[in-house]
Design a protein around this motif. Structure first.
Motif, mmCIF file in Angstrom:
data_model
loop_
_atom_site.group_PDB
_atom_site.id
_atom_site.type_symbol
_atom_site.label_atom_id
_atom_site.label_comp_id
_atom_site.label_asym_id
_atom_site.label_seq_id
_atom_site.Cartn_x
_atom_site.Cartn_y
_atom_site.Cartn_z
ATOM 1 N N LYS A 432 46.078 -101.752 18.042
ATOM 2 C CA LYS A 432 46.113 -100.313 17.926
ATOM 3 C C LYS A 432 44.934 -99.919 17.418
ATOM 4 N N PHE A 458 48.869 -96.817 22.482
ATOM 5 C CA PHE A 458 50.230 -96.589 23.419
ATOM 6 C C PHE A 458 51.306 -96.532 21.987
ATOM 7 N N GLU A 459 52.128 -95.940 21.446
ATOM 8 C CA GLU A 459 53.091 -96.531 20.616
ATOM 9 C C GLU A 459 54.411 -95.439 21.580
ATOM 10 N N PRO A 460 55.624 -96.481 21.559
ATOM 11 C CA PRO A 460 56.686 -97.004 22.594
ATOM 12 C C PRO A 460 57.550 -95.529 21.426
ATOM 13 N N GLU A 461 58.314 -94.327 22.496
ATOM 14 C CA GLU A 461 59.254 -93.756 21.593
ATOM 15 C C GLU A 461 60.477 -95.171 20.940
ATOM 16 N N LYS A 462 61.229 -94.132 19.573
ATOM 17 C CA LYS A 462 61.712 -94.752 19.370
ATOM 18 C C LYS A 462 63.306 -94.582 20.078
ATOM 19 N N MET A 463 64.322 -96.086 20.639
ATOM 20 C CA MET A 463 64.979 -96.176 21.267
ATOM 21 C C MET A 463 66.570 -95.124 21.373
ATOM 22 N N VAL A 464 67.322 -94.473 21.555
ATOM 23 C CA VAL A 464 67.711 -92.719 21.004
ATOM 24 C C VAL A 464 69.343 -93.783 20.382
#
Length: 496
Positions: A432, A458-464
């Protein structure tokens, strides 16, 4: 006597600008302030030496004069700040200051010739008609009479107080001058970063072909711990060139050779009819300069544009080619601050970029945070070229997200500078943050050097957690129902 701090001196010097503020453009009045500061410095150092020798030679005027004549500079009688201050009510004070500066130049031709040629303290256009002009000059002389601005070495010590004050004022003027400010000043922490990346060595020749006020050149030179280095520069703007000469003198870089002229159309650092070669070449070049001199590039007598002629409306690669051609073959290093466009623009620039990569000259591409430079919010990039590369790979560093945020101008903190320098030295991929690309990968990207193509940030979004969200909604609805019920009770009690 209480020792004055650097901040106090800076404040007094900056306050002197009130004489001009609001009536004259900062780009103009900066020259008057900086020249007056320079004169005050010369006068105080001279006064200190005179007192020292008078004491040593028990008032023997002849011996004192002989000893003063061997000093680093000579201040002719009657040309010092204190004499001019005593004459501050004279009707021709502007002319008197001009004459004093001219005599100082004449007495110190080797070091100060031409330094005051662009400043006119008798200028009606800049300082107003006689009455108004005299009033301003009187105030200016009185501002510098502040006892806290005593710049005698016996008072301020051996610290580089005057050099620091000069740099401080240049920085403040650059900030006030907006876009124009970026033309003559590179922010201190960016200069420090570039100096540490290039790491000049003892004995090196160091050059800045677009030297501005010289702050970057001084910073790079000061990286050489034993002081064994030589500085060279060229600057197109006459008043900025004078500023640079004074800056060098104040930082005791008396032997620095700073030329006045256009580096591309009239390079003046010449040796045996060829371009001088330098171990380190550094520049914060004018971004995408229009009309840089493309019409004469094909016939350039120094063959700087043999990889192709850059577009006439964007001079970035003209400066880069000049810098690379002036670096010592086999060992020379180049560090340039440029706009991001040089990384991906096509046409002639694309062809020059490909040639530089195929010649294995490009070593690193470092993306900087936005808002670091005066007068422009656009992010810039540092390109490092190395004629003594040990690998064919290129290191990409994305340092754009790590900085100290500020309202007017963002800054690089010490930890950010240290991280960039350590990553560059390690020359390894860092998740990164940095990527070591092979020539094949760069070729596959069609020689496009845009940093996101190499450094994946790129930072993957956290799972909701849908169950948790549903539970929170139910809780909020329950609380809302309770409040409604409570409100209904209050309204009933009020008979509404």
């Amino acid at each position: 006597m209480k020792k004055i701090s650097q901040d106090e001196i800076n404040d007094v010097a900056w306050k002197a600008c009130d004489t001009f503020r609001g009536t004259i453009d900062p780009a103009q009045y900066k020259d008057y302030i900086l020249v007056m500061l320079f004169l005050k410095y010369l006068s105080d150092v001279w006064k200190d030496k005179q007192e020292e020798y008078e004491k040593e030679f028990k008032g023997d005027k002849e011996r004192v004069a002989r000893r003063l004549a061997r000093e680093r500079f000579v201040l002719p009688a009657g040309c010092d700040y204190y004499t001019l201050y005593a004459k501050r009510n004279e009707a021709n004070i502007g002319e008197l200051i001009n004459v004093a500066l001219e005599q100082i130049e004449d007495a110190n031709k080797a070091k100060l010739e031409g330094v005051f040629r662009n400043i006119d303290f008798n200028s009606e256009a800049n300082l107003g008609q006689t009455k108004e002009r005299n009033k301003r000059l009187k105030h200016l002389l009185e501002d510098f009479a502040d006892e806290r601005l005593d710049l005698r070495p016996s008072v301020v010590g051996k610290q580089d107080i005057i050099g620091n004050t000069y740099q401080y004022l240049i920085g403040r003027f650059a900030s006030d001058a907006g876009k124009k400010g970026g033309e003559f000043y590179t922010p201190g922490e960016v200069s420090e970063l570039l100096a540490k990346l290039l790491a000049p060595k003892s004995g090196n020749r160091i050059c800045d072909p677009t030297s501005g006020s010289g702050s970057l050149l001084i910073q790079v030179g000061d990286q050489v711990s034993d002081g064994n280095f030589s500085l060279y520069g060229q600057e197109m703007n006459g008043s900025t060139w004078a500023l640079c000469r004074m800056n060098m003198f104040l930082h005791h870089k008396d032997s620095a050779r700073i030329e006045w002229g256009d580096t591309i159309t009239n390079p003046k650092l010449i040796e045996k009819d060829a371009l001088m070669k330098f171990d380190v070449v550094v520049a914060n070049m004018p971004f995408s300069l229009d009309k840089w001199g493309a019409e004469g590039a094909e016939a350039d007598k120094y063959h700087r544009f043999h990889r192709g002629v850059p577009p006439k409306s964007k001079g970035d690669y003209a400066f880069l080619c000049h810098m690379i051609e002036t670096a010592v073959e086999g060992t020379g290093k180049v560090g340039a601050i440029t706009p991001h466009g040089v990384l991906f623009r096509g046409g002639a620039e694309g062809r020059i970029r490909q040639a530089l990569i195929e010649e294995n000259l490009l070593e690193a591409v470092i993306g900087l945070p936005p808002g670091l430079f005066y007068g422009t919010g656009i992010p810039a990039v540092i390109l490092i070229f190395n004629k003594g590369k040990k690998t064919k790979d290129v290191l990409f560093i994305d340092a754009s997200r790590e900085f100290v945020e500020s309202t007017n101008q963002n800054k690089l903190g010490a930890e950010h500078i240290a991280k960039i320098v350590a990553t560059y030295k390690a020359f390894k991929t860092v998740d990164k943050y940095a990527y070591r690309a092979t020539p094949q990968e760069i070729a596959e990207n069609d020689y496009n050097l845009n940093i996101p193509r190499y450094v994946d940030t790129f930072e993957p979004e956290k799972m909701v957690d849908l169950k948790a969200v549903q539970k929170e909604i139910e809780t909020l609805e329950g609380e809302l129902a309770g409040v409604r019920k409570q409100m209904a009770g209050y309204l009933k009690d009020l008979g509404v």
